[in-house]
Design an enzyme around this catalytic site. Sequence first.
Site, PDB file in Angstrom:
ATOM      1  N   ASP A   1       0.862  -1.179   0.000  1.00 24.18           N
ATOM      2  CA  ASP A   1       0.000   0.000   0.000  1.00 24.18           C
ATOM      3  C   ASP A   1       0.900   1.231   0.000  1.00 24.18           C
ATOM      4  O   ASP A   1       1.517   1.563   1.021  1.00 24.18           O
ATOM      5  CB  ASP A   1      -0.903  -0.015   1.243  1.00 24.18           C
ATOM      6  CG  ASP A   1      -1.850   1.174   1.268  1.00 24.18           C
ATOM      7  OD1 ASP A   1      -1.726   2.071   0.402  1.00 24.18           O
ATOM      8  OD2 ASP A   1      -2.732   1.209   2.152  1.00 24.18           O
TER       9      ASP A   1
ATOM     10  N   THR B   1      -7.241   3.935 -20.356  1.00 23.11           N
ATOM     11  CA  THR B   1      -7.069   2.805 -19.430  1.00 23.11           C
ATOM     12  C   THR B   1      -8.443   2.410 -18.897  1.00 23.11           C
ATOM     13  O   THR B   1      -9.400   3.181 -18.942  1.00 23.11           O
ATOM     14  CB  THR B   1      -6.155   3.173 -18.241  1.00 23.11           C
ATOM     15  OG1 THR B   1      -6.798   4.175 -17.439  1.00 23.11           O
ATOM     16  CG2 THR B   1      -4.802   3.676 -18.697  1.00 23.11           C
TER      17      THR B   1
ATOM     18  N   TYR C   1      -7.514  16.197  -7.015  1.00 26.53           N
ATOM     19  CA  TYR C   1      -6.530  15.492  -7.858  1.00 26.53           C
ATOM     20  C   TYR C   1      -5.510  16.472  -8.431  1.00 26.53           C
ATOM     21  O   TYR C   1      -4.297  16.230  -8.390  1.00 26.53           O
ATOM     22  CB  TYR C   1      -7.291  14.775  -8.965  1.00 26.53           C
ATOM     23  CG  TYR C   1      -6.463  13.952  -9.924  1.00 26.53           C
ATOM     24  CD1 TYR C   1      -5.723  12.860  -9.482  1.00 26.53           C
ATOM     25  CD2 TYR C   1      -6.464  14.244 -11.289  1.00 26.53           C
ATOM     26  CE1 TYR C   1      -4.997  12.088 -10.382  1.00 26.53           C
ATOM     27  CE2 TYR C   1      -5.751  13.471 -12.192  1.00 26.53           C
ATOM     28  CZ  TYR C   1      -5.014  12.398 -11.733  1.00 26.53           C
ATOM     29  OH  TYR C   1      -4.297  11.626 -12.625  1.00 26.53           O
TER      30      TYR C   1
ATOM     31  N   LYS D   1      -1.544  16.349  -7.616  1.00 27.16           N
ATOM     32  CA  LYS D   1      -0.525  16.141  -8.658  1.00 27.16           C
ATOM     33  C   LYS D   1       0.385  17.367  -8.786  1.00 27.16           C
ATOM     34  O   LYS D   1       1.585  17.221  -9.059  1.00 27.16           O
ATOM     35  CB  LYS D   1      -1.190  15.826  -9.994  1.00 27.16           C
ATOM     36  CG  LYS D   1      -1.859  14.438 -10.049  1.00 27.16           C
ATOM     37  CD  LYS D   1      -0.887  13.277  -9.935  1.00 27.16           C
ATOM     38  CE  LYS D   1      -1.498  11.948 -10.384  1.00 27.16           C
ATOM     39  NZ  LYS D   1      -0.595  10.801 -10.187  1.00 27.16           N
TER      40      LYS D   1
HETATM   41  N1  NAP Z   1      -5.456   7.293 -17.460  1.00 25.73           N
HETATM   42  C1  NAP Z   1      -5.375   8.623 -17.541  1.00 25.73           C
HETATM   43  O1  NAP Z   1      -6.130   9.282 -18.292  1.00 25.73           O
HETATM   44  C2  NAP Z   1      -4.343   9.371 -16.733  1.00 25.73           C
HETATM   45  C3  NAP Z   1      -4.096  10.706 -17.054  1.00 25.73           C
HETATM   46  C4  NAP Z   1      -3.159  11.404 -16.324  1.00 25.73           C
HETATM   47  C5  NAP Z   1      -2.470  10.787 -15.301  1.00 25.73           C
HETATM   48  N2  NAP Z   1      -2.731   9.503 -14.998  1.00 25.73           N
HETATM   49  C6  NAP Z   1      -1.990   8.897 -13.887  1.00 25.73           C
HETATM   50  O2  NAP Z   1      -1.372   7.711 -14.344  1.00 25.73           O
HETATM   51  C7  NAP Z   1      -1.270   6.770 -13.263  1.00 25.73           C
HETATM   52  C8  NAP Z   1      -1.881   5.447 -13.689  1.00 25.73           C
HETATM   53  O3  NAP Z   1      -3.248   5.636 -14.010  1.00 25.73           O
HETATM   54  P1  NAP Z   1      -4.097   4.535 -14.809  1.00 25.73           P
HETATM   55  O4  NAP Z   1      -5.038   5.251 -15.680  1.00 25.73           O
HETATM   56  O5  NAP Z   1      -3.173   3.540 -15.395  1.00 25.73           O
HETATM   57  O6  NAP Z   1      -4.984   3.909 -13.645  1.00 25.73           O
HETATM   58  P2  NAP Z   1      -4.860   2.495 -12.888  1.00 25.73           P
HETATM   59  O7  NAP Z   1      -4.820   1.392 -13.841  1.00 25.73           O
HETATM   60  O8  NAP Z   1      -5.938   2.501 -11.843  1.00 25.73           O
HETATM   61  O9  NAP Z   1      -3.454   2.618 -12.179  1.00 25.73           O
HETATM   62  C9  NAP Z   1      -3.314   3.082 -10.865  1.00 25.73           C
HETATM   63  C10 NAP Z   1      -2.288   2.233 -10.201  1.00 25.73           C
HETATM   64  O10 NAP Z   1      -2.171   2.642  -8.816  1.00 25.73           O
HETATM   65  C11 NAP Z   1      -2.161   1.476  -8.016  1.00 25.73           C
HETATM   66  N3  NAP Z   1      -2.696   1.802  -6.701  1.00 25.73           N
HETATM   67  C12 NAP Z   1      -3.913   2.314  -6.380  1.00 25.73           C
HETATM   68  N4  NAP Z   1      -4.017   2.475  -5.057  1.00 25.73           N
HETATM   69  C13 NAP Z   1      -2.829   2.046  -4.530  1.00 25.73           C
HETATM   70  C14 NAP Z   1      -2.321   1.973  -3.225  1.00 25.73           C
HETATM   71  N5  NAP Z   1      -3.014   2.388  -2.150  1.00 25.73           N
HETATM   72  N6  NAP Z   1      -1.066   1.488  -3.057  1.00 25.73           N
HETATM   73  C15 NAP Z   1      -0.351   1.061  -4.112  1.00 25.73           C
HETATM   74  N7  NAP Z   1      -0.781   1.126  -5.375  1.00 25.73           N
HETATM   75  C16 NAP Z   1      -2.004   1.607  -5.575  1.00 25.73           C
HETATM   76  C17 NAP Z   1      -3.016   0.478  -8.728  1.00 25.73           C
HETATM   77  O11 NAP Z   1      -2.667  -0.846  -8.342  1.00 25.73           O
HETATM   78  P3  NAP Z   1      -3.773  -1.829  -7.674  1.00 25.73           P
HETATM   79  O12 NAP Z   1      -4.958  -1.729  -8.593  1.00 25.73           O
HETATM   80  O13 NAP Z   1      -3.146  -3.165  -7.607  1.00 25.73           O
HETATM   81  O14 NAP Z   1      -4.041  -1.250  -6.311  1.00 25.73           O
HETATM   82  C18 NAP Z   1      -2.663   0.752 -10.189  1.00 25.73           C
HETATM   83  O15 NAP Z   1      -1.551  -0.009 -10.566  1.00 25.73           O
HETATM   84  C19 NAP Z   1      -1.934   7.440 -12.063  1.00 25.73           C
HETATM   85  O16 NAP Z   1      -0.963   8.110 -11.299  1.00 25.73           O
HETATM   86  C20 NAP Z   1      -2.863   8.459 -12.723  1.00 25.73           C
HETATM   87  O17 NAP Z   1      -3.126   9.530 -11.830  1.00 25.73           O
HETATM   88  C21 NAP Z   1      -3.658   8.758 -15.679  1.00 25.73           C
END
Ligand code: NAP
Length: 254
Positions: free
Chosen positions: A73, A197, A162, A166
Amino acid sequence: MSEPTVPSSSPRPESAPAALVLGGAGGIGAAVSRRVAENHALTIGYHHHADRAESLAAELRSAGHTVELVESDATTEKGVIRAFDAAEQLGDLATVVDCVGGWGYPRLTELTQEDIDQALALNLRSALLILREAARRVHDGGKVVLLSSAAAEVAPPRQSTYAAAKAGLEAAARVAAKEVAKRGVTVNVVRPGATDTEFMRQVTAPRAVEAMAAGNAMKRLGTPEDVAGAVMTLLSPDADWITGAVLEATGGLR
Ligand SMILES: NC(=O)c1ccc[n+]([C@@H]2O[C@H](COP(=O)([O-])OP(=O)(O)OC[C@H]3O[C@@H](n4cnc5c(N)ncnc54)[C@H](OP(=O)(O)O)[C@@H]3O)[C@@H](O)[C@H]2O)c1
Protein backbone atom coordinates in the site's frame (compact mmCIF):
# COMPACT_ATOMS: atom_id res chain seq x y z
CA MET A 1 26.96 9.72 -14.79
CA SER A 2 28.17 6.45 -13.33
CA GLU A 3 26.63 3.39 -14.93
CA PRO A 4 24.55 1.07 -12.75
CA THR A 5 27.06 -1.26 -11.15
CA VAL A 6 26.90 -4.60 -9.41
CA PRO A 7 29.44 -5.02 -6.60
CA SER A 8 32.03 -7.72 -7.31
CA SER A 9 30.88 -9.56 -4.17
CA SER A 10 27.34 -9.84 -5.57
CA PRO A 11 26.01 -13.35 -6.11
CA ARG A 12 24.48 -12.09 -9.40
CA PRO A 13 27.43 -10.43 -11.19
CA GLU A 14 25.83 -10.86 -14.61
CA SER A 15 22.38 -9.56 -13.62
CA ALA A 16 20.66 -6.47 -14.94
CA PRO A 17 20.24 -3.44 -12.66
CA ALA A 18 17.20 -3.55 -10.40
CA ALA A 19 14.08 -1.46 -10.95
CA LEU A 20 10.89 -0.84 -8.99
CA VAL A 21 7.65 0.20 -10.70
CA LEU A 22 4.99 1.07 -8.14
CA GLY A 23 1.48 0.79 -9.51
CA GLY A 24 3.28 -1.26 -12.15
CA ALA A 25 0.43 -3.61 -13.06
CA GLY A 26 -2.18 -0.90 -13.72
CA GLY A 27 -3.21 0.50 -17.10
CA ILE A 28 -0.25 2.81 -17.69
CA GLY A 29 1.90 0.96 -15.14
CA ALA A 30 1.78 -2.33 -17.05
CA ALA A 31 2.97 -0.62 -20.23
CA VAL A 32 5.82 0.94 -18.24
CA SER A 33 6.68 -2.41 -16.61
CA ARG A 34 6.83 -4.16 -20.02
CA ARG A 35 9.41 -1.61 -21.19
CA VAL A 36 11.42 -1.44 -17.96
CA ALA A 37 11.63 -5.27 -17.75
CA GLU A 38 13.57 -5.27 -21.04
CA ASN A 39 16.76 -4.13 -19.29
CA HIS A 40 16.16 -4.45 -15.57
CA ALA A 41 15.47 -7.06 -12.93
CA LEU A 42 12.03 -5.71 -12.15
CA THR A 43 9.91 -5.57 -9.02
CA ILE A 44 6.28 -4.59 -9.61
CA GLY A 45 4.25 -3.07 -6.78
CA TYR A 46 0.49 -3.62 -6.62
CA HIS A 47 -2.14 -3.22 -3.92
CA HIS A 48 -5.77 -4.04 -4.78
CA HIS A 49 -5.45 -6.23 -7.88
CA ALA A 50 -3.27 -9.28 -7.19
CA ASP A 51 -4.70 -11.23 -10.18
CA ARG A 52 -3.76 -8.51 -12.64
CA ALA A 53 -0.23 -8.36 -11.20
CA GLU A 54 0.18 -12.15 -11.29
CA SER A 55 -0.89 -12.32 -14.90
CA LEU A 56 1.50 -9.53 -15.95
CA ALA A 57 4.36 -11.21 -14.06
CA ALA A 58 3.59 -14.53 -15.81
CA GLU A 59 3.61 -12.79 -19.21
CA LEU A 60 6.95 -11.08 -18.52
CA ARG A 61 8.58 -14.20 -17.06
CA SER A 62 7.53 -16.26 -20.05
CA ALA A 63 9.29 -13.66 -22.21
CA GLY A 64 12.46 -14.39 -20.23
CA HIS A 65 12.46 -11.36 -17.92
CA THR A 66 13.29 -11.34 -14.21
CA VAL A 67 10.17 -10.12 -12.41
CA GLU A 68 9.02 -10.21 -8.80
CA LEU A 69 5.79 -8.87 -7.31
CA VAL A 70 5.29 -7.04 -4.05
CA GLU A 71 1.97 -6.25 -2.42
CA SER A 72 2.38 -2.74 -1.06
CA ASP A 73 0.00 0.00 0.00
CA ALA A 74 1.90 3.01 -1.30
CA THR A 75 -0.15 5.42 0.82
CA THR A 76 1.62 4.04 3.91
CA GLU A 77 5.20 4.32 5.06
CA LYS A 78 5.26 0.61 5.82
CA GLY A 79 4.00 -0.29 2.35
CA VAL A 80 6.54 1.85 0.52
CA ILE A 81 9.42 0.53 2.63
CA ARG A 82 8.24 -3.00 1.91
CA ALA A 83 8.26 -2.32 -1.85
CA PHE A 84 11.80 -0.91 -1.80
CA ASP A 85 13.02 -3.78 0.41
CA ALA A 86 11.64 -6.25 -2.13
CA ALA A 87 13.21 -4.41 -5.08
CA GLU A 88 16.64 -4.41 -3.43
CA GLN A 89 16.50 -8.20 -3.25
CA LEU A 90 17.11 -8.18 -7.02
CA GLY A 91 20.24 -6.00 -6.86
CA ASP A 92 21.36 -2.38 -6.67
CA LEU A 93 18.37 -0.18 -7.30
CA ALA A 94 18.92 1.85 -10.48
CA THR A 95 15.40 2.86 -11.48
CA VAL A 96 12.14 3.77 -9.74
CA VAL A 97 8.89 4.68 -11.48
CA ASP A 98 5.79 5.81 -9.57
CA CYS A 99 2.57 4.98 -11.46
CA VAL A 100 0.35 5.03 -8.34
CA GLY A 101 -2.67 7.33 -8.44
CA GLY A 102 -6.32 7.77 -9.14
CA TRP A 103 -9.13 10.27 -9.19
CA GLY A 104 -12.87 10.92 -9.08
CA TYR A 105 -14.89 13.96 -10.07
CA PRO A 106 -16.22 15.47 -6.84
CA ARG A 107 -17.86 18.90 -7.18
CA LEU A 108 -16.20 21.50 -4.97
CA THR A 109 -19.52 22.17 -3.22
CA GLU A 110 -19.80 18.48 -2.30
CA LEU A 111 -16.20 17.86 -1.31
CA THR A 112 -15.79 16.01 1.98
CA GLN A 113 -12.79 15.92 4.28
CA GLU A 114 -12.55 12.22 3.46
CA ASP A 115 -12.38 12.97 -0.30
CA ILE A 116 -9.55 15.40 0.33
CA ASP A 117 -7.59 13.05 2.56
CA GLN A 118 -8.01 10.10 0.19
CA ALA A 119 -6.90 12.04 -2.89
CA LEU A 120 -3.88 13.51 -1.13
CA ALA A 121 -2.86 10.14 0.34
CA LEU A 122 -3.16 8.30 -2.98
CA ASN A 123 -1.51 10.88 -5.23
CA LEU A 124 0.72 12.99 -2.98
CA ARG A 125 1.59 11.18 0.26
CA SER A 126 2.54 8.10 -1.76
CA ALA A 127 4.76 10.21 -4.04
CA LEU A 128 6.52 11.85 -1.08
CA LEU A 129 7.14 8.48 0.57
CA ILE A 130 8.42 7.05 -2.72
CA LEU A 131 10.70 10.07 -3.22
CA ARG A 132 12.06 9.68 0.30
CA GLU A 133 12.87 6.01 -0.13
CA ALA A 134 14.29 6.62 -3.61
CA ALA A 135 16.55 9.39 -2.25
CA ARG A 136 17.81 6.97 0.39
CA ARG A 137 18.20 3.88 -1.76
CA VAL A 138 18.60 4.52 -5.52
CA HIS A 139 22.26 4.13 -6.28
CA ASP A 140 24.47 6.87 -7.69
CA GLY A 141 23.51 7.70 -11.26
CA GLY A 142 20.05 6.17 -10.91
CA LYS A 143 16.79 7.53 -12.26
CA VAL A 144 13.38 8.28 -10.75
CA VAL A 145 10.23 9.12 -12.74
CA LEU A 146 6.80 9.96 -11.30
CA LEU A 147 3.48 10.17 -13.10
CA SER A 148 1.60 13.42 -12.63
CA SER A 149 -1.37 14.50 -14.76
CA ALA A 150 -2.26 17.29 -17.15
CA ALA A 151 -4.82 18.13 -14.46
CA ALA A 152 -1.99 19.67 -12.42
CA GLU A 153 -1.66 22.40 -15.05
CA VAL A 154 -5.01 22.52 -16.85
CA ALA A 155 -7.10 22.61 -13.64
CA PRO A 156 -10.19 20.86 -15.07
CA PRO A 157 -13.54 21.32 -13.31
CA ARG A 158 -14.31 18.72 -10.59
CA GLN A 159 -10.66 17.79 -10.20
CA SER A 160 -9.70 20.10 -7.33
CA THR A 161 -8.26 17.41 -5.07
CA TYR A 162 -6.53 15.49 -7.86
CA ALA A 163 -5.10 18.60 -9.54
CA ALA A 164 -3.82 19.89 -6.19
CA ALA A 165 -2.27 16.54 -5.29
CA LYS A 166 -0.53 16.14 -8.66
CA ALA A 167 0.71 19.76 -8.57
CA GLY A 168 2.14 18.94 -5.14
CA LEU A 169 3.80 15.81 -6.57
CA GLU A 170 5.45 17.94 -9.25
CA ALA A 171 6.74 20.43 -6.67
CA ALA A 172 8.08 17.62 -4.48
CA ALA A 173 9.85 16.05 -7.47
CA ARG A 174 11.61 19.37 -8.25
CA VAL A 175 12.83 19.59 -4.65
CA ALA A 176 13.93 15.94 -4.66
CA ALA A 177 15.85 16.51 -7.91
CA LYS A 178 17.99 19.10 -6.12
CA GLU A 179 18.58 16.98 -3.04
CA VAL A 180 19.85 13.93 -4.92
CA ALA A 181 21.66 15.66 -7.79
CA LYS A 182 25.07 15.45 -6.12
CA ARG A 183 24.87 11.67 -6.51
CA GLY A 184 24.03 11.94 -10.19
CA VAL A 185 20.46 10.73 -9.57
CA THR A 186 17.77 12.35 -11.71
CA VAL A 187 14.13 12.90 -10.70
CA ASN A 188 11.60 13.78 -13.38
CA VAL A 189 7.87 13.83 -13.97
CA VAL A 190 5.73 12.64 -16.88
CA ARG A 191 2.45 14.49 -17.16
CA PRO A 192 -0.01 12.35 -19.18
CA GLY A 193 -3.17 13.73 -20.70
CA ALA A 194 -6.31 11.59 -21.04
CA THR A 195 -5.02 8.04 -21.52
CA ASP A 196 -7.13 5.06 -22.49
CA THR A 197 -7.07 2.80 -19.43
CA GLU A 198 -9.73 0.67 -17.79
CA PHE A 199 -9.67 2.92 -14.73
CA MET A 200 -10.12 6.11 -16.78
CA ARG A 201 -13.13 4.58 -18.57
CA GLN A 202 -14.59 3.33 -15.26
CA VAL A 203 -14.63 6.76 -13.64
CA THR A 204 -15.29 9.02 -16.65
CA ALA A 205 -18.60 9.45 -18.47
CA PRO A 206 -18.44 8.38 -22.17
CA ARG A 207 -19.28 11.92 -23.33
CA ALA A 208 -16.43 13.33 -21.27
CA VAL A 209 -14.06 10.69 -22.70
CA GLU A 210 -15.00 11.82 -26.22
CA ALA A 211 -14.44 15.45 -25.30
CA MET A 212 -11.02 14.66 -23.85
CA ALA A 213 -10.04 12.74 -26.99
CA ALA A 214 -11.05 15.71 -29.14
CA GLY A 215 -9.31 18.21 -26.86
CA ASN A 216 -5.69 17.68 -27.88
CA ALA A 217 -3.86 18.41 -31.13
CA MET A 218 -3.69 14.72 -32.09
CA LYS A 219 -7.46 14.31 -31.61
CA ARG A 220 -7.29 10.97 -29.83
CA LEU A 221 -6.79 9.51 -26.38
CA GLY A 222 -3.27 8.62 -25.39
CA THR A 223 -2.41 4.95 -25.06
CA PRO A 224 -0.55 3.49 -22.08
CA GLU A 225 2.29 2.78 -24.52
CA ASP A 226 2.44 6.48 -25.47
CA VAL A 227 3.00 7.35 -21.83
CA ALA A 228 5.48 4.51 -21.30
CA GLY A 229 7.49 5.93 -24.21
CA ALA A 230 7.77 9.26 -22.40
CA VAL A 231 8.85 7.48 -19.21
CA MET A 232 11.52 5.53 -21.14
CA THR A 233 12.80 8.77 -22.66
CA LEU A 234 13.50 10.09 -19.15
CA LEU A 235 15.05 6.76 -18.11
CA SER A 236 17.44 6.64 -21.05
CA PRO A 237 21.13 7.62 -20.78
CA ASP A 238 20.30 10.49 -23.17
CA ALA A 239 18.37 12.07 -20.28
CA ASP A 240 21.32 12.21 -17.88
CA TRP A 241 21.29 16.01 -17.98
CA ILE A 242 17.53 16.31 -17.48
CA THR A 243 16.33 16.56 -13.89
CA GLY A 244 13.52 18.36 -12.09
CA ALA A 245 11.66 18.45 -15.41
CA VAL A 246 8.05 17.83 -16.36
CA LEU A 247 7.56 16.05 -19.69
CA GLU A 248 4.06 16.44 -21.14
CA ALA A 249 2.67 13.32 -22.84
CA THR A 250 -0.69 14.73 -23.88
CA GLY A 251 -0.81 14.66 -27.68
CA GLY A 252 -0.52 18.46 -27.63
CA LEU A 253 -3.10 19.63 -25.14
CA ARG A 254 -2.48 23.36 -25.51
N1 NAP B 1 -5.46 7.29 -17.46
C1 NAP B 1 -5.37 8.62 -17.54
O1 NAP B 1 -6.13 9.28 -18.29
C2 NAP B 1 -4.34 9.37 -16.73
C3 NAP B 1 -4.10 10.71 -17.05
C4 NAP B 1 -3.16 11.40 -16.32
C5 NAP B 1 -2.47 10.79 -15.30
N2 NAP B 1 -2.73 9.50 -15.00
C6 NAP B 1 -1.99 8.90 -13.89
O2 NAP B 1 -1.37 7.71 -14.34
C7 NAP B 1 -1.27 6.77 -13.26
C8 NAP B 1 -1.88 5.45 -13.69
O3 NAP B 1 -3.25 5.64 -14.01
P1 NAP B 1 -4.10 4.54 -14.81
O4 NAP B 1 -5.04 5.25 -15.68
O5 NAP B 1 -3.17 3.54 -15.40
O6 NAP B 1 -4.98 3.91 -13.64
P2 NAP B 1 -4.86 2.50 -12.89
O7 NAP B 1 -4.82 1.39 -13.84
O8 NAP B 1 -5.94 2.50 -11.84
O9 NAP B 1 -3.45 2.62 -12.18
C9 NAP B 1 -3.31 3.08 -10.87
C10 NAP B 1 -2.29 2.23 -10.20
O10 NAP B 1 -2.17 2.64 -8.82
C11 NAP B 1 -2.16 1.48 -8.02
N3 NAP B 1 -2.70 1.80 -6.70
C12 NAP B 1 -3.91 2.31 -6.38
N4 NAP B 1 -4.02 2.48 -5.06
C13 NAP B 1 -2.83 2.05 -4.53
C14 NAP B 1 -2.32 1.97 -3.23
N5 NAP B 1 -3.01 2.39 -2.15
N6 NAP B 1 -1.07 1.49 -3.06
C15 NAP B 1 -0.35 1.06 -4.11
N7 NAP B 1 -0.78 1.13 -5.37
C16 NAP B 1 -2.00 1.61 -5.57
C17 NAP B 1 -3.02 0.48 -8.73
O11 NAP B 1 -2.67 -0.85 -8.34
P3 NAP B 1 -3.77 -1.83 -7.67
O12 NAP B 1 -4.96 -1.73 -8.59
O13 NAP B 1 -3.15 -3.17 -7.61
O14 NAP B 1 -4.04 -1.25 -6.31
C18 NAP B 1 -2.66 0.75 -10.19
O15 NAP B 1 -1.55 -0.01 -10.57
C19 NAP B 1 -1.93 7.44 -12.06
O16 NAP B 1 -0.96 8.11 -11.30
C20 NAP B 1 -2.86 8.46 -12.72
O17 NAP B 1 -3.13 9.53 -11.83
C21 NAP B 1 -3.66 8.76 -15.68
